[in-house]
Scaffold this motif. Structure first.
Motif, mmCIF file in Angstrom:
data_model
loop_
_atom_site.group_PDB
_atom_site.id
_atom_site.type_symbol
_atom_site.label_atom_id
_atom_site.label_comp_id
_atom_site.label_asym_id
_atom_site.label_seq_id
_atom_site.Cartn_x
_atom_site.Cartn_y
_atom_site.Cartn_z
ATOM 1 N N HIS A 66 0.839 -1.199 0.000
ATOM 2 C CA HIS A 66 0.000 0.000 0.000
ATOM 3 C C HIS A 66 0.875 1.250 0.000
ATOM 4 O O HIS A 66 2.086 1.190 0.207
ATOM 5 N N LYS A 67 0.273 2.377 -0.189
ATOM 6 C CA LYS A 67 1.000 3.642 -0.274
ATOM 7 C C LYS A 67 1.492 4.067 1.109
ATOM 8 O O LYS A 67 0.811 3.852 2.107
ATOM 9 N N ASN A 68 2.682 4.652 1.147
ATOM 10 C CA ASN A 68 3.182 5.217 2.398
ATOM 11 C C ASN A 68 3.744 6.615 2.152
ATOM 12 O O ASN A 68 3.877 7.049 1.002
ATOM 13 N N ASP A 69 4.083 7.297 3.218
ATOM 14 C CA ASP A 69 4.494 8.704 3.132
ATOM 15 C C ASP A 69 5.852 8.892 2.467
ATOM 16 O O ASP A 69 6.209 10.018 2.109
ATOM 17 N N TYR A 119 1.901 0.738 -6.298
ATOM 18 C CA TYR A 119 1.776 -0.116 -5.127
ATOM 19 C C TYR A 119 0.665 -1.119 -5.404
ATOM 20 O O TYR A 119 -0.193 -0.904 -6.273
ATOM 21 N N ARG A 154 0.153 -8.059 5.478
ATOM 22 C CA ARG A 154 1.282 -7.383 4.859
ATOM 23 C C ARG A 154 2.314 -8.364 4.316
ATOM 24 O O ARG A 154 2.495 -9.452 4.854
#
Length: 226
Positions: A24-27, A35, A53
């Protein structure tokens, strides 16, 4: 990017995640970085719900849900340790068979640790002429791993702690050996693969199992040094 689909119905989709792809997307990612949930969502035209995950560097089988209800049922199974997970890794040395149960760090740059349990058994070992630091004629082993818990980098931490570093692990592993193997083989990856996943279907309650074949790079690496 090709995302092979192993199974799909109205509730879930099971796919094979490639290496170097976040779930998934992260900062820390650029806005346009790919992703898994986005790619699978674009492919199916549906909103995706993440259930569990896999590290971005780990390949293999992963299940995603099409509804919050299905995601909730599956997430609960993972939390209650009702899901059977099987991984494959190539590690330094020959760990034999057993269980690692030392606590592991919960995230990067954290000092907080949680309980973790990892069962393992060695499937195949090759003797090499590799030398790293004070070690010579290093063995490389293909290992089957069955974790009970799902902590951050749990498998990588457990094997590194016990001097059986996973090949290609640039975070916890043997950096010198990784460089030598990469120069020898030109195989650039973390040699950790999620091979099997077994759980109860969130709608039917039926026990289902899905498998992803061990990547060909694993056999190439072992054959190179055989």
């Amino acid at each position: 990017m090709n995302i092979p689909v192993l199974y799909q119905d109205e509730s879930i989709i099971v796919v094979e995640k490639p290496i170097d792809l976040p779930v998934h997307k992260n900062d820390f990612m650029p806005n346009d970085a790919p992703y898994l949930t986005k790619l699978v969502g674009d492919k199916t035209g549906k909103w995706m719900y993440n259930v569990h995950r896999l590290d971005s560097k780990t390949s293999g089988v992963i299940v995603l849900a099409f509804s919050s209800e299905a995601a909730s049922v599956l997430t609960k199974q993972f939390e209650q340790k009702e899901v059977q997970k099987t991984y494959y890794a190539i590690v330094q040395g020959n760990p034999g068979a057993g269980t690692f149960d030392s606590k592991v760090l919960v995230k990067k740059k954290s000092k907080f640790k949680k309980a973790a349990v990892t069962h393992y058994k060695t499937i195949r070992t090759v003797q090499t002429k590799l030398v790293s630091k004070d070690k010579t004629d290093i063995e490389l082993s293909l290992v089957e791993i069955n974790p009970e818990t799902g902590r951050w980098h749990q498998l990588r931490q457990h094997f590194a702690k016990n001097q059986f570093d996973i090949v290609g692990d640039t975070h916890h592993g043997d950096f010198t050996l990784n460089k030598i193997i990469l120069a020898d083989t030109e195989l650039r990856r973390l040699f950790l693969h999620a091979g099997k996943l077994e759980f109860k279907h969130p709608e039917t309650g039926e026990q289902v199992a899905f498998e992803s074949a061990i990547p060909e790079e694993f056999d190439k690496l072992l054959k190179f040094y055989s």
